[in-house]
Write a protein that holds these residues in place. Structure first.
Motif, PDB file in Angstrom:
ATOM      1  N   ALA A   1       0.848  -1.297   0.101  1.00  0.00           N
ATOM      2  CA  ALA A   1      -0.095  -0.102  -0.054  1.00  0.00           C
ATOM      3  C   ALA A   1       0.968   1.406  -0.053  1.00  0.00           C
ATOM      4  N   ARG A   2       2.379   1.157  -0.311  1.00  0.00           N
ATOM      5  CA  ARG A   2       2.984   2.327  -0.282  1.00  0.00           C
ATOM      6  C   ARG A   2       2.701   2.949  -1.689  1.00  0.00           C
ATOM      7  N   PRO A   3       2.707   4.485  -1.819  1.00  0.00           N
ATOM      8  CA  PRO A   3       2.545   5.102  -3.181  1.00  0.00           C
ATOM      9  C   PRO A   3       3.826   4.719  -3.952  1.00  0.00           C
ATOM     10  N   HIS A   4       3.533   4.138  -5.293  1.00  0.00           N
ATOM     11  CA  HIS A   4       4.563   3.746  -5.981  1.00  0.00           C
ATOM     12  C   HIS A   4       4.325   4.069  -7.550  1.00  0.00           C
ATOM     13  N   ARG A   5       5.058   3.602  -8.247  1.00  0.00           N
ATOM     14  CA  ARG A   5       4.758   3.410  -9.841  1.00  0.00           C
ATOM     15  C   ARG A   5       5.402   2.355 -10.309  1.00  0.00           C
ATOM     16  N   VAL A   6       4.906   1.843 -11.270  1.00  0.00           N
ATOM     17  CA  VAL A   6       5.622   0.696 -12.099  1.00  0.00           C
ATOM     18  C   VAL A   6       5.672   1.105 -13.592  1.00  0.00           C
ATOM     19  N   THR A   7       6.753   1.107 -14.107  1.00  0.00           N
ATOM     20  CA  THR A   7       6.883   1.629 -15.447  1.00  0.00           C
ATOM     21  C   THR A   7       7.458   0.645 -16.500  1.00  0.00           C
ATOM     22  N   GLU A   8       7.181   0.737 -17.733  1.00  0.00           N
ATOM     23  CA  GLU A   8       7.592  -0.172 -18.693  1.00  0.00           C
ATOM     24  C   GLU A   8       9.071   0.129 -18.976  1.00  0.00           C
ATOM     25  N   PHE A   9       9.807  -0.806 -19.452  1.00  0.00           N
ATOM     26  CA  PHE A   9      11.041  -0.802 -19.881  1.00  0.00           C
ATOM     27  C   PHE A   9      11.406   0.270 -21.066  1.00  0.00           C
ATOM     28  N   THR A  10      12.526   0.937 -20.809  1.00  0.00           N
ATOM     29  CA  THR A  10      12.829   1.593 -21.989  1.00  0.00           C
ATOM     30  C   THR A  10      14.540   1.392 -21.904  1.00  0.00           C
ATOM     31  N   PRO A  11      15.139   1.413 -23.144  1.00  0.00           N
ATOM     32  CA  PRO A  11      16.730   1.264 -23.064  1.00  0.00           C
ATOM     33  C   PRO A  11      17.483   2.542 -22.989  1.00  0.00           C
ATOM     34  N   TYR A  12      16.927   3.266 -21.913  1.00  0.00           N
ATOM     35  CA  TYR A  12      17.296   4.295 -21.700  1.00  0.00           C
ATOM     36  C   TYR A  12      17.419   4.309 -20.087  1.00  0.00           C
ATOM     37  N   GLY A  13      18.811   4.588 -19.248  1.00  0.00           N
ATOM     38  CA  GLY A  13      18.576   4.732 -17.734  1.00  0.00           C
ATOM     39  C   GLY A  13      19.845   4.275 -17.272  1.00  0.00           C
ATOM     40  N   TYR A  14      19.833   3.279 -16.216  1.00  0.00           N
ATOM     41  CA  TYR A  14      20.979   2.756 -15.603  1.00  0.00           C
ATOM     42  C   TYR A  14      21.457   1.461 -16.293  1.00  0.00           C
ATOM     43  N   ASP A  15      21.933   0.683 -15.425  1.00  0.00           N
ATOM     44  CA  ASP A  15      22.612  -0.535 -16.054  1.00  0.00           C
ATOM     45  C   ASP A  15      21.697  -1.670 -16.364  1.00  0.00           C
ATOM     46  N   GLU A  16      20.440  -1.625 -15.916  1.00  0.00           N
ATOM     47  CA  GLU A  16      19.499  -2.707 -16.595  1.00  0.00           C
ATOM     48  C   GLU A  16      19.314  -2.717 -17.960  1.00  0.00           C
ATOM     49  N   ARG A  17      19.596  -1.800 -18.667  1.00  0.00           N
ATOM     50  CA  ARG A  17      19.861  -1.850 -20.044  1.00  0.00           C
ATOM     51  C   ARG A  17      20.844  -2.503 -20.515  1.00  0.00           C
ATOM     52  N   GLN A  18      21.950  -2.729 -19.751  1.00  0.00           N
ATOM     53  CA  GLN A  18      23.250  -3.640 -20.099  1.00  0.00           C
ATOM     54  C   GLN A  18      22.806  -5.147 -19.861  1.00  0.00           C
ATOM     55  N   PHE A  19      22.388  -5.218 -18.800  1.00  0.00           N
ATOM     56  CA  PHE A  19      21.667  -6.601 -18.154  1.00  0.00           C
ATOM     57  C   PHE A  19      20.468  -7.275 -19.245  1.00  0.00           C
ATOM     58  N   CYS A  20      19.841  -6.347 -19.607  1.00  0.00           N
ATOM     59  CA  CYS A  20      18.704  -6.967 -20.375  1.00  0.00           C
ATOM     60  C   CYS A  20      18.954  -6.667 -21.964  1.00  0.00           C
ATOM     61  N   SER A  21      20.036  -6.365 -22.233  1.00  0.00           N
ATOM     62  CA  SER A  21      20.200  -6.322 -23.848  1.00  0.00           C
ATOM     63  C   SER A  21      20.188  -7.555 -24.390  1.00  0.00           C
ATOM     64  N   PRO A  22      19.529  -7.726 -25.736  1.00  0.00           N
ATOM     65  CA  PRO A  22      19.279  -9.004 -26.179  1.00  0.00           C
ATOM     66  C   PRO A  22      19.994 -10.090 -26.229  1.00  0.00           C
ATOM     67  N   GLY A  23      21.323  -9.875 -26.376  1.00  0.00           N
ATOM     68  CA  GLY A  23      22.076 -11.096 -26.153  1.00  0.00           C
ATOM     69  C   GLY A  23      22.261 -11.793 -24.857  1.00  0.00           C
ATOM     70  N   PHE A  24      21.639 -10.988 -23.597  1.00  0.00           N
ATOM     71  CA  PHE A  24      21.986 -11.513 -22.336  1.00  0.00           C
ATOM     72  C   PHE A  24      20.431 -11.779 -21.883  1.00  0.00           C
ATOM     73  N   ASP A  25      19.336 -10.705 -22.202  1.00  0.00           N
ATOM     74  CA  ASP A  25      18.094 -10.920 -21.870  1.00  0.00           C
ATOM     75  C   ASP A  25      17.741 -11.094 -20.431  1.00  0.00           C
ATOM     76  N   LEU A  26      18.511 -10.816 -19.593  1.00  0.00           N
ATOM     77  CA  LEU A  26      18.303 -11.005 -18.073  1.00  0.00           C
ATOM     78  C   LEU A  26      17.483 -10.456 -17.591  1.00  0.00           C
ATOM     79  N   GLY A  27      16.539 -11.065 -16.501  1.00  0.00           N
ATOM     80  CA  GLY A  27      15.312 -10.342 -15.705  1.00  0.00           C
ATOM     81  C   GLY A  27      15.835  -9.667 -14.886  1.00  0.00           C
TER      82      GLY A  27
END
Length: 417
Positions: free
Chosen positions: A266-292
């Protein structure tokens, strides 16, 4: 956590250099670290480890000899990765190397030039407006030379070798929210998990942004299949509500867990979709690795006016906000650690729970207790295809109740993981 942020705040960090090493040395007082040094020129995926940058001093002195811009006052005053310079020039020429925020005239911006040889200074617009014409002494006592990229790991052993990656970047200078708060939350999360016996093995990465994650991925390609889940921590201490950015997949287990935990809290929060801009999630999620791997922040990058400015200072972050971010991480990993699929060992009809001490002996009541309903749902969906999170979501029950029911049924040899 706030005290750790205070200690780290004065250090001048970049993607390489002694500031990163000093930062990791301090973090190493809280959790043991394995520090890695990767030489300049090392090929890492499509990138190359750059030269190492270090700086001793930098200033701009006006015609009267007064330092009007001084690295000693704030390490944000120098363009990150500035090449050395020692010169005297008129203000008109100097202006080409000065960076300000006209819409925030009292703030100093944070700017870098990692891969293009350049030099410059950052200052408040009101300081620039007050500069008189004349010749200015410009000095940047820096070095760009072959050296190393430095990053560190801390591993909390689990009951299985499958891993959860927790990543934060250690390349920003005196910016408290981005990302000293993330470093502090990651450090204390590691300490909390080390006091337990987690199911997964948790690997904490303290690395410079982008090039650090890319270097880690390049050096660990043969064991990437062990990484089952991941979370990037950043901007973890500002007063804004929590924001979870989903992995590229969008349906990774960490995405479902974070959505469930945030909604249930019940905390105020937001859940957003992935975008290939931001922090290092974009490296771990790059298609060759496709990590969760998702990303947890409070106010996301570039989403608050103080972002990448001198106003991202110790007053912007609070112990309460960091404690809340840490609490959500612990809640999420507690769900992740227990979220397994079970098989009903007595699937033909409903097993008699009463004689096993698992059911209220008084039958016919309409106010069946939550624990009893949880047991019935676990038995119903323990077909090897549904996880406990599936059960909790479908039944509309708290995950803790479902996990407790599964433990009780497993103890009675009615289900097995």
């Amino acid at each position: 956590m706030y005290a750790l942020v205070e200690r780290l705040y004065p250090l001048c960090r970049s993607i390489t250099g002694d500031g990163v090493r000093a930062t990791l040395e301090i973090v190493g007082e809280y959790v043991p670290l394995q520090v890695h040094e990767v030489p300049t020129g090392t090929r890492v995926l499509d990138w190359t480890v750059p030269q190492e940058w270090n700086i001793k001093d930098a200033y701009v002195a006006d015609p009267a000899g007064r330092r009007v811009v001084d690295f000693a006052a704030s390490n944000l005053h120098v363009l990150g990765y500035s090449v050395p310079v020692s010169a005297t020039m008129p203000l008109a020429e100097l202006r080409e190397h000065l960076h300000t925020l006209p819409d925030r005239p009292s703030w100093v911006p944070y700017r870098t030039s990692y891969y293009l040889p350049e030099w410059g200074f950052c200052l408040a617009q009101e300081t620039l407006d007050a500069l008189p014409d004349g010749d200015y002494e410009v000095r940047i006592d820096s070095t760009l030379a072959d050296g190393h990229l430095t990053y560190a790991e801390h591993v909390v052993p689990g009951r299985v070798a499958d891993e959860v990656i927790v990543s934060c970047h250690v390349c920003h200078p005196s910016l408290a929210n981005d990302n000293l708060a993330g470093i502090a939350v990651a450090t204390f999360l590691a300490r909390a998990l080390a006091a337990e016996t987690p199911y997964y093995t948790y690997r904490f990465l303290f690395a410079p942004g982008t090039i650090g994650a890319i270097t880690w991925l390049a050096r660990n390609a043969e064991r990437i299949d062990r990484v089952k889940h991941g979370l990037v921590l950043a901007c973890a201490g500002d007063p804004g509500p929590l924001t979870y950015k989903q992995s590229r997949r969008g349906d990774a287990e960490i995405d479902r867990v974070m959505r469930h935990v945030l909604a249930a809290s019940a905390r105020p929060h937001r859940v957003t979709e992935f975008t290939p801009y931001g922090y290092d999630e974009r490296q771990f999620c790059s298609p060759g690795f496709d990590l969760g791997v998702g990303s947890l922040t409070r106010t996301p990058y570039a989403g608050y006016p103080e972002y990448h400015t001198s106003a991202d200072d110790l007053d912007l972050v609070s112990p309460a906000a960091m404690a809340d971010t840490l609490a959500v991480c612990r809640e999420a990993f507690a769900v992740l650690d227990r979220n397994r699929r079970y098989v009903n060992l007595s699937p033909y009809g409903e097993p008699q729970l009463g004689r096993r001490g698992l059911y209220d002996p008084l039958g016919g009541r309409s106010d069946a207790r939550q624990t009893q309903m949880a047991m019935l749902w676990v038995l119903s969906l323990s077909d090897g295809e549904h996880s406990l999170l599936d059960v909790a979501e479908r039944a509309g029950l708290p995950f803790d109740a479902v996990a407790a029911a599964a433990r009780a049924l497993e103890g009675a040899e009615l289900v097995k993981a």
